[in-house]
Design a protein around this motif. Sequence first.
Motif, PDB file in Angstrom:
ATOM      1  N   LYS A  89      41.265  32.385  35.272  1.00  0.00           N
ATOM      2  CA  LYS A  89      42.283  33.452  34.858  1.00  0.00           C
ATOM      3  C   LYS A  89      43.073  33.365  33.498  1.00  0.00           C
ATOM      4  O   LYS A  89      42.245  32.518  33.007  1.00  0.00           O
ATOM      5  N   PRO A  90      43.536  34.793  33.722  1.00  0.00           N
ATOM      6  CA  PRO A  90      43.862  35.287  32.609  1.00  0.00           C
ATOM      7  C   PRO A  90      44.802  34.327  31.735  1.00  0.00           C
ATOM      8  O   PRO A  90      45.673  33.612  32.582  1.00  0.00           O
ATOM      9  N   ASN A  91      44.790  33.841  30.650  1.00  0.00           N
ATOM     10  CA  ASN A  91      45.046  33.276  29.091  1.00  0.00           C
ATOM     11  C   ASN A  91      45.336  31.702  29.297  1.00  0.00           C
ATOM     12  O   ASN A  91      46.108  31.318  29.057  1.00  0.00           O
ATOM     13  N   GLU A  92      44.453  31.270  30.932  1.00  0.00           N
ATOM     14  CA  GLU A  92      43.590  29.991  30.569  1.00  0.00           C
ATOM     15  C   GLU A  92      43.275  29.520  29.813  1.00  0.00           C
ATOM     16  O   GLU A  92      41.611  29.848  29.494  1.00  0.00           O
ATOM     17  N   ILE A  93      43.412  27.929  29.447  1.00  0.00           N
ATOM     18  CA  ILE A  93      42.520  27.451  28.091  1.00  0.00           C
ATOM     19  C   ILE A  93      42.281  26.032  28.613  1.00  0.00           C
ATOM     20  O   ILE A  93      43.085  25.620  29.240  1.00  0.00           O
ATOM     21  N   THR A  95      38.118  29.428  27.625  1.00  0.00           N
ATOM     22  CA  THR A  95      38.907  30.485  28.261  1.00  0.00           C
ATOM     23  C   THR A  95      38.510  29.536  29.657  1.00  0.00           C
ATOM     24  O   THR A  95      37.628  29.408  29.920  1.00  0.00           O
TER      25      THR A  95
END
Length: 479
Positions: free
Chosen positions: A92-96, A89
């Motif tokens: 940032k949120p949702n960043e992969i 992860t």
Amino acid sequence: MTILYNPFFLLFITFVFLFLFRVVLIKTGLIFTVKKKWRLFEDCFHVYQLFKVPKFNESMQRNQLYHKVFVYLNSLTSVEDSDFTNLFTGKKPNEILPRLDPNQIIEDDFLGAKILWINEDNNLVLKIRKADKRRVLRPYVQHIHSISDDLDEKKRDLKLYMNVVGHGDDQKGRWRCVPFTHPSTFETIAMESDLKNKVKSDLESFLKAKQYYHRLGRVWKRSYLLYGPSGTGKSSFIAALANFLSYDVYDIDLSKVSDDSDLKLLLLQSSAKSVIVIEDLDRYLSEKSTAVSLSGILNFMDGMLTSSCGEERVMVFTMNGKDHVDQAVLRPGRIDVHIHFPLCDFTAFKTLANSYLGLKDHKLFPQVEEIFQNGSSLSPAEIGELMIANRNSPSRALKSVIHALQTDGDGRGALNIGRRSTENGPRKLSGEMGEGSGVFGKEGANAVKEFKKLYGLLRVKSSRKSQSFDLNGDQKEGG
Ligand SMILES: Nc1ncnc2c1ncn2[C@@H]1O[C@H](COP(=O)(O)OP(=O)(O)OP(=O)(O)O)[C@@H](O)[C@H]1O
Ligand SMILES: [Mg+2]
């Protein structure tokens, strides 16, 4: 039947067949197998050359090129497209984030040449056709340099490295790292603004002084000694310093260092643009609770081994007091800047009240000032805790600070005792924090009382000097 012999019809049938074949290849993923086989077939007609980029050089220093290639490869879309890769992860949120896996093979194209990278244990191996090597290799490495520098600059996530105990002969990778996200900045630290500005300009001039240091044949490093009682902001200052410089932090736990050469190795394996920290050095030296000898520490402070790389490093040592420390440790050059962290005075208190309670002024301030003038004090950590616990009611917070100063903090500022939590026992906050109580454990207060008995209630009115900034000659060099 004659239609079967019509060339246009045959052509049409061939096209339809090829189209369907392609659809099947793509839809079923067979295309990748075909590509792979084709590559293997193609490889038979080419001579390849391999270049290994090891993580460490022969003297166990980090190879900067390895880091750059690693950053570069992780930015390639082919990492995601390869057969397998690691996923993490991001910030940032949702960043992969895809990250190279050991033994993973990555493909890259540069100036029309196909380049393969193999991620081996502690090595990255570049595979390039011999025919392309002369034309491509140098510009390709330059390309990697510039891309990774850009990436490093853009998302410089600071890291905190901690040393772990080495096992057997495997001394490689003794550092373990976690993201460094400490929010402390020079703005959040209660400290004389003049002193803060001096520290900032000292750091800035150090950053610009690479050529100057090199011309003198000196290691491009700067060493700070932070000394003062527990809870006065030394560790927070280190975090602020790292954030100010955007440097990674290497925190050395001397109890986990097996001998002098182990300490050297840790320094060698640290990277440039980093803050190297040894906390509570005085304790290790006096208690001899480390396997490292004094001379090992002195050599480490001189940073002899890093001179070959000329890399920028800031070393920070913390102590509760420097009175009992061997003068060799403190000599100019080993320690460039001494910064004293005193217990809270009224000015520091106001800074804390402003940041913790949003108070610029209050009717209780004169009373607090008077108590400070009478020589009472607590550490900023202690005052900060009281303020946090009572943050919904500034008046209550101030009353609890006053109460604590009158009971636990009596005379501490004037006598400048309570140097170390281990000396007086940790000053635990006890009892209820609300309703103006803010009672502190009696341990500390008793120690203060005993001290007063011994020294005949000596009260020096605010004679305590605030943070001193002794620049040992060296500072001029930095500028
Ligand atoms: N000068 C200061 N300004 C703002 N906050 C401070 C200051 N001193 C201490 N604090 C607060 O008190 C807490 C403890 O501070 P810190 O750990 O930096 O103290 P220290 O000097 O390193 O103590 P020790 O010697 O016990 O390691 C932190 O949460 C910090 O925010
Ligand atoms: Mg600390």
